[in-house]
Design a protein around this motif. Structure first.
Motif, short mmCIF file in Angstrom:
data_model
loop_
_atom_site.label_atom_id
_atom_site.label_comp_id
_atom_site.label_asym_id
_atom_site.label_seq_id
_atom_site.Cartn_x
_atom_site.Cartn_y
_atom_site.Cartn_z
N LEU A 182 -2.08 17.45 -4.22
CA LEU A 182 -2.65 16.29 -3.52
C LEU A 182 -1.90 16.14 -2.21
O LEU A 182 -0.70 15.85 -2.20
CB LEU A 182 -2.51 15.03 -4.38
CG LEU A 182 -3.18 13.78 -3.80
CD1 LEU A 182 -4.69 13.95 -3.71
CD2 LEU A 182 -2.85 12.54 -4.64
N GLU A 216 0.84 -1.21 0.00
CA GLU A 216 0.00 0.00 0.00
C GLU A 216 0.87 1.25 0.00
O GLU A 216 0.60 2.23 -0.68
CB GLU A 216 -0.90 -0.06 1.24
CG GLU A 216 -1.83 1.11 1.39
CD GLU A 216 -2.57 1.05 2.74
OE1 GLU A 216 -2.81 -0.06 3.23
OE2 GLU A 216 -2.86 2.12 3.27
N PHE A 217 1.98 1.19 0.76
CA PHE A 217 2.81 2.39 0.90
C PHE A 217 3.65 2.65 -0.35
O PHE A 217 3.83 3.80 -0.74
CB PHE A 217 3.68 2.27 2.16
CG PHE A 217 2.83 2.08 3.38
CD1 PHE A 217 2.09 3.15 3.90
CD2 PHE A 217 2.68 0.83 3.97
CE1 PHE A 217 1.25 2.98 4.98
CE2 PHE A 217 1.83 0.65 5.06
CZ PHE A 217 1.13 1.72 5.57
N GLY A 219 -3.00 14.27 0.62
CA GLY A 219 -3.30 13.12 1.46
C GLY A 219 -4.41 12.29 0.87
O GLY A 219 -4.88 12.56 -0.23
N GLY A 220 -4.80 11.26 1.62
CA GLY A 220 -5.87 10.40 1.14
C GLY A 220 -5.92 9.11 1.90
O GLY A 220 -5.40 9.00 3.01
N ASP A 221 -6.55 8.13 1.29
CA ASP A 221 -6.61 6.80 1.89
C ASP A 221 -6.68 5.80 0.75
O ASP A 221 -7.27 6.08 -0.30
CB ASP A 221 -7.84 6.69 2.80
CG ASP A 221 -7.71 5.53 3.78
OD1 ASP A 221 -6.58 5.05 3.99
OD2 ASP A 221 -8.74 5.11 4.33
N THR A 222 -6.08 4.65 0.93
CA THR A 222 -6.03 3.63 -0.11
C THR A 222 -6.41 2.30 0.49
O THR A 222 -5.84 1.89 1.50
CB THR A 222 -4.60 3.54 -0.71
OG1 THR A 222 -4.21 4.84 -1.14
CG2 THR A 222 -4.56 2.59 -1.89
N ASP A 256 2.46 11.89 6.57
CA ASP A 256 2.27 11.91 8.03
C ASP A 256 0.83 11.51 8.31
O ASP A 256 0.12 11.05 7.42
CB ASP A 256 2.60 13.30 8.58
CG ASP A 256 3.19 13.21 10.00
OD1 ASP A 256 2.54 12.57 10.84
OD2 ASP A 256 4.27 13.77 10.23
N ASP A 257 0.39 11.68 9.55
CA ASP A 257 -0.99 11.29 9.88
C ASP A 257 -2.01 12.30 9.39
O ASP A 257 -3.18 11.98 9.24
CB ASP A 257 -1.12 11.10 11.39
CG ASP A 257 -0.28 9.92 11.85
OD1 ASP A 257 -0.47 8.83 11.27
OD2 ASP A 257 0.58 10.08 12.72
P1 ADP Z 1 -3.16 6.51 8.37
O1 ADP Z 1 -3.14 5.03 8.57
O2 ADP Z 1 -2.45 7.29 9.42
O3 ADP Z 1 -4.52 7.04 8.02
P2 ADP Z 1 -2.28 5.87 5.74
O4 ADP Z 1 -1.37 4.74 5.94
O5 ADP Z 1 -3.68 5.59 5.33
O6 ADP Z 1 -2.26 6.78 7.07
O7 ADP Z 1 -1.65 6.86 4.68
C1 ADP Z 1 -0.30 7.28 4.74
C2 ADP Z 1 -0.14 8.63 4.09
O8 ADP Z 1 -0.45 8.52 2.72
C3 ADP Z 1 -1.07 9.70 4.65
O9 ADP Z 1 -0.37 10.93 4.61
C4 ADP Z 1 -2.22 9.70 3.68
O10 ADP Z 1 -2.86 10.96 3.67
C5 ADP Z 1 -1.51 9.38 2.38
N1 ADP Z 1 -2.35 8.70 1.37
C6 ADP Z 1 -2.96 7.49 1.48
N2 ADP Z 1 -3.61 7.17 0.34
C7 ADP Z 1 -3.43 8.19 -0.51
C8 ADP Z 1 -3.87 8.47 -1.83
N3 ADP Z 1 -4.62 7.63 -2.57
N4 ADP Z 1 -3.48 9.65 -2.38
C9 ADP Z 1 -2.72 10.51 -1.70
N5 ADP Z 1 -2.27 10.32 -0.45
C10 ADP Z 1 -2.62 9.17 0.15
#
Ligand code: ADP
Ligand code: MG
Length: 324
Positions: A120, A5-6, A122-125, A26-27
């Motif tokens: 962009l 994922e990372f 941040g986000g979540d995947t 970051d968070d």
């Molecule tokens: P957490 O578990 O703390 O919510 P994540 O592991 O989900 O953090 O995400 C790690 C970092 O990557 C965070 O800064 C998050 O905002 C970013 N991130 C996750 N998915 C995406 C995405 N699809 N696009 C841009 N940034 C993302």
């Protein structure tokens, strides 16, 4: 997919973000708002099968995912600054997103982001049925945000660009009509690559009394302005700006339906006092974007559309509603 994922986030979704104190990694991201400005924040989700076909071109999908969100910034008169992207990806062997898909999707997303100076941050995947959700964040001087609630009796009603092309492309795809090659090209471009009217939104600060972007059809979205502003409208069907393809269908219900109630236009509908008419035409010339007066705000709280002979036309549907 062999990537973690990372790795995926790093490879496809991490770019320099000089406009943020802290971006991806970051968070949470950290953002500094300029003095005198307020944040405009909006979120739009695109779901496979509801908002796009599962086999949609990933580059165009990346564009559209951001475009529909930028359109909300335009409608507020805001300068878009930052976005977050939450994305659910099906497993590769489930016919879903692979690296080629991600490469194209992110290219389409970042091409439009760069064009509008959006970062962009941040986000979540996660795994799941293909689902794309963007939160867009912009800035606007506190007193100049374009709201839905400011339309005044006597104001002119305007729309940008042309109406109904995206809906007509969809009608063609559904076999409801057959478009010529030239018509189809124009309509498909509107459907797959909408251009958010950011520059227009910003130019309308201090001029428009109300504004909205047309995502669910003119009548539905103008209806939101009318409701918020406690007013009604008189529209002139023949004044609606439409492409030759939509115009050709005006003798049938389909043409009127596309122009009045078709979704996915992403043009702006706004109101302004009559005295601003000339100013608006010069904004149109400067932006190279047609702006067309289509009617007037009235006191009586209904929306009436007049046909060529001045008679009110019967309106069937008023727009797209996911829950109807
Ligand atoms: P957490 O578990 O703390 O919510 P994540 O592991 O989900 O953090 O995400 C790690 C970092 O990557 C965070 O800064 C998050 O905002 C970013 N991130 C996750 N998915 C995406 C995405 N699809 N696009 C841009 N940034 C993302
Ligand atoms: Mg997370």
């Amino acid at each position: 997919m062999s990537m973690s994922e990372f790795d995926l986030i790093k490879r496809f979704f991490t770019r320099a973000t000089p406009g943020a104190l802290l971006g991806v990694g970051d968070d949470a991201a950290l953002l500094q708002v300029s003095d005198g400005n307020v944040l405009a924040v909006s979120c739009d989700m695109l779901v496979s099968g509801t908002h796009f076909f599962a086999d949609a071109d990933p580059y165009l999908l990346g564009h559209k995912t951001l475009a529909v969100n930028l359109s909300d910034m335009a409608a507020m008169g805001a300068t878009p600054r930052w976005a977050t992207l939450a994305i659910a990806l099906p497993p590769k062997d489930g016919g879903g997103a692979d690296e080629v898909w991600l490469d194209k999707f992110s290219a389409g997303f970042f091409a439009l982001a760069q064009q509008h100076g959006v970062e962009l941050i941040g986000g979540d995947t996660t795994r799941g049925p293909l689902n794309l959700c963007v939160t867009i964040i912009g800035e606007v001087p506190a007193e100049q945000a374009l709201r839905r609630s400011g339309a005044q009796i006597g104001d002119e009603i305007w729309v940008s660009g042309s109406l109904g092309d995206a809906a007509l492309a969809l009608a063609h795809r559904q076999g409801l009509t057959v478009l010529s090659g030239i018509e189809l090209a124009a309509c498909e471009k509107a459907l797959h690559q909408p251009q958010p009217r950011i520059a227009l939104g910003m130019a309308l600060r201090g001029i428009a009394s109300s504004a909205i972007d047309i995502s669910d059809g003119l009548l539905a979205d103008l209806g939101h302005i009318l409701e918020s502003s406690n007013v009604g409208a008189q529209l002139d069907l023949l004044s609606l700006p439409v492409s030759p393809g939509v115009r050709r269908h005006f003798s049938q219900p389909l043409g009127k339906q596309c122009a009045l109630s078709g979704g996915d236009d992403y043009e702006l509908c706004f109101t302004a006092p009559h005295q601003r008419h000339a100013e608006l035409l010069s904004i149109a010339a400067k932006l190279g974007l047609p702006l067309t007066p289509i009617g007037e705000i009235v006191a009586r709280r209904e929306c009436i559309v007049h046909d060529a002979s001045g008679k009110p036309i019967k309106l069937e549907t008023s727009g797209y509603d996911h829950f109807r």
